[in-house]
Design an enzyme around this catalytic site. Structure first.
Site, mmCIF file in Angstrom:
data_model
loop_
_atom_site.group_PDB
_atom_site.id
_atom_site.type_symbol
_atom_site.label_atom_id
_atom_site.label_comp_id
_atom_site.label_asym_id
_atom_site.label_seq_id
_atom_site.Cartn_x
_atom_site.Cartn_y
_atom_site.Cartn_z
ATOM 1 N N ARG A 69 7.794 8.448 -15.943
ATOM 2 C CA ARG A 69 8.037 8.092 -14.549
ATOM 3 C C ARG A 69 6.803 7.603 -13.794
ATOM 4 N NH1 ARG A 69 8.387 12.896 -10.795
ATOM 5 N NH2 ARG A 69 7.131 14.545 -11.674
ATOM 6 N N GLN A 103 -2.475 10.926 -17.764
ATOM 7 C CA GLN A 103 -1.561 9.824 -18.065
ATOM 8 C C GLN A 103 -2.100 8.943 -19.181
ATOM 9 O OE1 GLN A 103 -1.603 8.338 -14.116
ATOM 10 N NE2 GLN A 103 -0.420 10.037 -13.318
ATOM 11 N N ARG A 128 7.809 12.773 -17.717
ATOM 12 C CA ARG A 128 6.394 13.018 -17.380
ATOM 13 C C ARG A 128 5.770 11.734 -16.825
ATOM 14 N NH1 ARG A 128 1.511 15.104 -21.493
ATOM 15 N NH2 ARG A 128 -0.189 14.208 -20.280
ATOM 16 N N HIS A 129 4.809 11.881 -15.902
ATOM 17 C CA HIS A 129 3.958 10.759 -15.515
ATOM 18 C C HIS A 129 3.069 10.459 -16.724
ATOM 19 C CE1 HIS A 129 5.261 10.848 -11.428
ATOM 20 N NE2 HIS A 129 4.682 11.990 -11.129
ATOM 21 N N LEU A 130 3.245 9.295 -17.336
ATOM 22 C CA LEU A 130 2.549 9.013 -18.597
ATOM 23 C C LEU A 130 2.521 7.515 -18.851
ATOM 24 C CD1 LEU A 130 1.413 10.284 -21.323
ATOM 25 C CD2 LEU A 130 3.736 10.001 -22.213
#
Length: 324
Positions: A69, A103, A128-130
């Site tokens: 995300r 990230q 996940r922020h990635l």
């Protein structure tokens, strides 16, 4: 007295049986609808892939899904929706969310992530922020990726103030944990003032771009240029079944319902009941001048080009689904 008690117990027993029967019937109905929707989805997936996507590439993707995300693109609301959907449709969801989560990963961290993910099963969603990770580089099957983005200028405005003030309603304790550390003078500086002084320096001092999330982990992805733009487009074509738009959440969920019903069955219906959006308003956000927006759009040129590419693809996918 005993007769009355027996009668009450009989009524309760009948009521429980009716409730259990109703729940079983509801689950069976949902199962039949999911089965039918999966057949429809096979057709829908083929349609949304062609001619914009590589069918051969997508035929090798796993049934598991990664939502890497992008911040400030309704990602908190979507995360909460996914949790509700996982309860309804009984799929596993693995969420990693903490302040300043990494990230950009090292080679070892990417390999470990790919290995860990391969053990979670075929009906799991990872949230996940990635930045994009190519699992195939480490010998594992590539999951199906999805994401949601928004106009890069509007997103930057939101991120600029979020990093300073967070969401409305945050406690002092939560703000201390999540907010970016900066001087009081910098925190109080409006985006208009920041950009008017020097837009390039403003972007450098307040980095918040989303091309990295699609370009990936390569060092070159940290630069916004023609190479990173083309790499991001290539990854979208080969690994992202859907990249939706925050500005058109209704149709984003419509496409997801058609292409990934195992995860997004009745998503639009449930989204209407998710009121998290009321709790994800950026505090102290000020709309900048049109001149500031113009300068930002010019400075975010490659993000803007990527957004236009995604937007055109999105509308072609939507049209193909409307024709089914």
């Amino acid at each position: 007295m005993r007769g009355v008690l027996r009668k009450c117990l009989s009524i309760i027993s009948v009521a429980l049986l009716i409730y259990v029967f109703t729940q079983i019937s509801s689950l069976k109905k949902m199962g039949r609808e999911l089965s039918v929707n999966e057949k429809v989805a096979d057709t829908a997936r083929k349609k949304v892939r062609s001619p914009q996507l590589s069918n051969e590439a997508f035929s090798n993707l796993a049934g598991s899904v990664v939502y890497n995300r992008v911040p400030k693109c309704a990602s908190t609301t979507i995360r909460k929706l996914i949790v509700k959907l996982s309860i309804q449709s009984r799929f596993k969801v693995h969420i990693e969310s903490k302040p300043f989560i990494k990230q950009c990963l090292t080679e070892t961290e990417q390999a470990n992530l790919a290995h860990s993910w391969s053990t979670l099963g075929n009906t799991t969603m990872f949230v996940r922020h990635l930045y994009y990770v190519d699992f195939r580089r480490f010998g594992f099957q590539q999951p199906t990726y999805l994401n949601v983005i928004r106009d890069p200028v509007e997103r930057y405005i939101s991120a600029y103030y979020f990093n300073r003030f967070g969401f409305k309603g945050w406690t002092a304790e939560k703000a201390k944990k999540w907010l970016v550390k900066m001087s009081d003078d910098k925190r109080s500086m409006s985006l208009d003032d920041c950009v008017s002084r020097n837009v390039t320096q403003c972007l450098y001092d307040n980095p918040s771009r989303y091309l990295n999330y699609f370009c990936g982990q390569d060092n070159q992805c940290s630069r916004s240029n023609e190479w990173s733009l083309n790499k991001a487009k290539e990854n979208v074509m080969n690994s992202y079944l859907v990249v939706g738009l925050t500005e058109d959440m209704e149709n984003t969920l419509k496409i997801l319902e058609h292409t990934l019903p195992r995860y997004f069955f009745r998503a639009r219906e449930m989204f209407a009941s998710v009121n998290a959006i009321r709790h994800t308003r950026t505090a102290n956000k000020k709309q900048p001048s049109e001149e500031t927006k113009r300068k930002l759009r010019a400075a975010l040129f490659y993000e803007d080009q990527f957004y236009k590419f995604v937007k055109a693809r999105f509308h072609k996918q939507l049209k193909s689904i409307d024709l089914t």
